[in-house]
Design an enzyme around this catalytic site. Structure first.
Site, PDB file in Angstrom:
ATOM      1  N   LYS A  57      -2.453  -1.081  -4.808  1.00  8.58           N
ATOM      2  CA  LYS A  57      -2.172   0.222  -4.215  1.00  8.58           C
ATOM      3  C   LYS A  57      -1.752   1.180  -5.321  1.00  8.58           C
ATOM      4  O   LYS A  57      -0.713   1.005  -5.955  1.00  8.58           O
ATOM      5  CB  LYS A  57      -1.083   0.122  -3.142  1.00  8.58           C
ATOM      6  CG  LYS A  57      -0.810   1.459  -2.440  1.00  8.58           C
ATOM      7  CD  LYS A  57      -0.097   1.285  -1.110  1.00  8.58           C
ATOM      8  CE  LYS A  57       1.363   1.001  -1.275  1.00  8.58           C
ATOM      9  NZ  LYS A  57       2.097   1.066   0.020  1.00  8.58           N
ATOM     10  N   LEU A  84     -10.972  -0.465  -1.333  1.00 11.19           N
ATOM     11  CA  LEU A  84     -10.859  -1.037   0.013  1.00 11.19           C
ATOM     12  C   LEU A  84     -10.602   0.035   1.061  1.00 11.19           C
ATOM     13  O   LEU A  84     -10.885  -0.158   2.240  1.00 11.19           O
ATOM     14  CB  LEU A  84      -9.711  -2.055   0.054  1.00 11.19           C
ATOM     15  CG  LEU A  84      -9.867  -3.283  -0.847  1.00 11.19           C
ATOM     16  CD1 LEU A  84      -8.588  -4.103  -0.829  1.00 11.19           C
ATOM     17  CD2 LEU A  84     -11.055  -4.117  -0.411  1.00 11.19           C
ATOM     18  N   GLY A  85     -10.048   1.138   0.658  1.00 14.14           N
ATOM     19  CA  GLY A  85      -9.719   2.203   1.601  1.00 14.14           C
ATOM     20  C   GLY A  85      -8.661   3.102   1.014  1.00 14.14           C
ATOM     21  O   GLY A  85      -8.286   2.987  -0.158  1.00 14.14           O
ATOM     22  N   GLY A 108      -2.028   6.638  -0.904  1.00 13.27           N
ATOM     23  CA  GLY A 108      -2.981   6.584  -1.994  1.00 13.27           C
ATOM     24  C   GLY A 108      -4.044   5.521  -1.764  1.00 13.27           C
ATOM     25  O   GLY A 108      -3.985   4.756  -0.802  1.00 13.27           O
ATOM     26  N   PRO A 109      -5.041   5.449  -2.645  1.00 12.65           N
ATOM     27  CA  PRO A 109      -6.133   4.488  -2.486  1.00 12.65           C
ATOM     28  C   PRO A 109      -5.697   3.056  -2.769  1.00 12.65           C
ATOM     29  O   PRO A 109      -4.758   2.807  -3.527  1.00 12.65           O
ATOM     30  CB  PRO A 109      -7.164   4.962  -3.513  1.00 12.65           C
ATOM     31  CG  PRO A 109      -6.364   5.660  -4.563  1.00 12.65           C
ATOM     32  CD  PRO A 109      -5.219   6.306  -3.835  1.00 12.65           C
ATOM     33  N   ASP A 153       9.239   2.010   9.729  1.00 19.64           N
ATOM     34  CA  ASP A 153       7.872   2.546   9.835  1.00 19.64           C
ATOM     35  C   ASP A 153       6.902   1.470  10.317  1.00 19.64           C
ATOM     36  O   ASP A 153       5.799   1.350   9.810  1.00 19.64           O
ATOM     37  CB  ASP A 153       7.417   3.126   8.495  1.00 19.64           C
ATOM     38  CG  ASP A 153       6.226   4.078   8.649  1.00 19.64           C
ATOM     39  OD1 ASP A 153       6.021   4.612   9.763  1.00 19.64           O
ATOM     40  OD2 ASP A 153       5.490   4.279   7.661  1.00 19.64           O
ATOM     41  N   GLY A 193      -4.838   4.508   2.009  1.00 17.40           N
ATOM     42  CA  GLY A 193      -3.683   4.521   2.881  1.00 17.40           C
ATOM     43  C   GLY A 193      -2.976   5.850   2.814  1.00 17.40           C
ATOM     44  O   GLY A 193      -3.429   6.793   2.156  1.00 17.40           O
ATOM     45  N   GLY A 194      -1.855   5.937   3.515  1.00 19.32           N
ATOM     46  CA  GLY A 194      -1.123   7.189   3.560  1.00 19.32           C
ATOM     47  C   GLY A 194      -0.616   7.637   2.204  1.00 19.32           C
ATOM     48  O   GLY A 194      -0.422   8.816   1.971  1.00 19.32           O
TER      49      GLY A 194
END
Length: 366
Positions: free
Chosen positions: A78, A56-57, A62-63, A175, A59-60
């Protein structure tokens, strides 16, 4: 060390803090966590061995992959990178806190897995991914009219109020940013990523961190300069997110002139010049409720004031979203500095600021 009793839930701030502080997390520990432990082989099957087709993409930390469990339930997986700055404590923090926190505007954790160096989180699947993929994209942004954006703002506010006041634990997120707001199939917002979150117990109202954590551009001045955090530092981050949602512009990297190098500064200038409608994302011109829009800008500016004591609580924010008369904001100092676009320079800046997530956000294009 907590003595575990099968079936016992750990609900108090002290018990949950102790559970997080323990130096391990295994399948046998899930009696106090309330979410299931998945074996690694079942995740391999669910994601078709982490195939590119299911990615899906990134992120900061990991994939992220789309997965399908044996019962047909879709999940987002994740897989934390071994090179990620999110360590075991942050991973465990996220597992335990999301399991304990249940609200319609918080992401739901479906399970977790640890095997060797592998640390994996299984979330409810969000078909519309993250808020930033809409509001900062010209074509995708057209899909979010004013009413949808205002509903998203209210949903985020209700989720943050739950964290600060209404949950069985009092939690500071630390965050909050647009990329950490996920959208379900009905475009309802879900706050995610609790790896940096902190529990406040007893009469605690604020804390200090030895390292600066968060994402530059969303961090309150007291967090960025001194490492201090409180519910009011989350309120600051919410104010930045609100201004980004209604303007379609990023606070990070915004540049209007030599005098104005942040979205907050631009919003303040428009406030003083009584030109708030100039802040509006052009795609909202036909659908916008002008009273709600100007009220939203007003609330955003109240949230990003320098002194935490001047900022409203999230309880006040939720109330203010529905009323007309609000106090005037004070001018923020726009502490942000211009950030270089060169990755090497960006990495050096991140190192000098000792931030936990700024560089990962850059690599992910956020």
């Amino acid at each position: 060390m907590i003595q575990r009793n099968r079936g016992r839930f750990y609900d108090s701030e002290r018990e949950v803090k102790d559970l997080i502080d323990e130096g391990h997390l295994e399948e046998k520990d899930n009696e106090g966590i309330e979410v299931p432990f998945f074996d690694f082989d079942s995740i391999i099957v669910a994601t078709d061995n982490f195939s590119l087709a299911n990615k899906l993409g990134r992120g900061g930390y990991g994939p992220v992959y789309k997965g399908k469990l044996q019962d047909g339930q879709l999940i987002a997986v994740k897989r934390l990178s071994s090179a990620s700055k999110q360590g075991f404590r942050e991973f465990k923090n996220e597992v335990i806190l999301i399991a304990k926190l249940q609200h319609r505007n918080l992401v739901r954790l479906r399970g977790y897995c640890i095997k060797g160096e592998e640390k994996i989180l299984l979330y409810e699947y969000m078909p519309n991914r993250s808020l930033d993929s809409f509001i900062f994209d010209r074509e995708q942004g057209l899909l979010l009219d004013w009413q949808m954006r205002f509903d998203i703002i209210r949903g985020i506010a209700r989720g943050m109020l739950y964290l600060h006041q209404d949950s069985r634990l009092r939690v500071i997120h630390r965050d909050l940013k647009t990329s950490n707001i996920l959208l379900d199939k009905k475009m309802q917002p879900k706050i995610s990523d609790f790896g940096l979150a902190k529990i406040f117990g007893g009469k605690e109202t604020e804390g200090n961190s030895e390292r600066l954590v968060g994402t530059y551009g969303y961090m309150a001045p007291e967090s960025a300069t001194k490492g201090s955090f409180s519910a009011k530092s989350d309120v600051f981050s919410f104010g930045v997110v609100l201004l980004e949602i209604i303007s379609g512009k990023k606070n990070m990297g915004f540049y209007e002139s030599e005098q104005i190098s942040s979205l907050m500064g631009y919003a303040w200038r428009l406030w003083t010049e009584k030109r708030l409608l100039d802040l509006m994302d052009l795609s909202l011109c036909e659908s916008c409720n002008m009273n709600q829009f100007t009220r939203s800008v007003h609330i955003g500016l109240l949230c990003v004031q320098d002194d935490p004591n001047d900022r409203p609580s999230m309880s006040n924010v939720v109330t203010m979203l529905g009323i007309e008369t609000l106090p005037d904001p004070k001018q923020p100092t726009f502490y942000e500095r211009r950030v270089p676009t060169n990755p090497a320079s960006y990495s050096k800046l991140a190192t000098s600021l000792q931030l936990d997530s700024i560089y990962e956000s850059y690599e992910d294009g956020r």
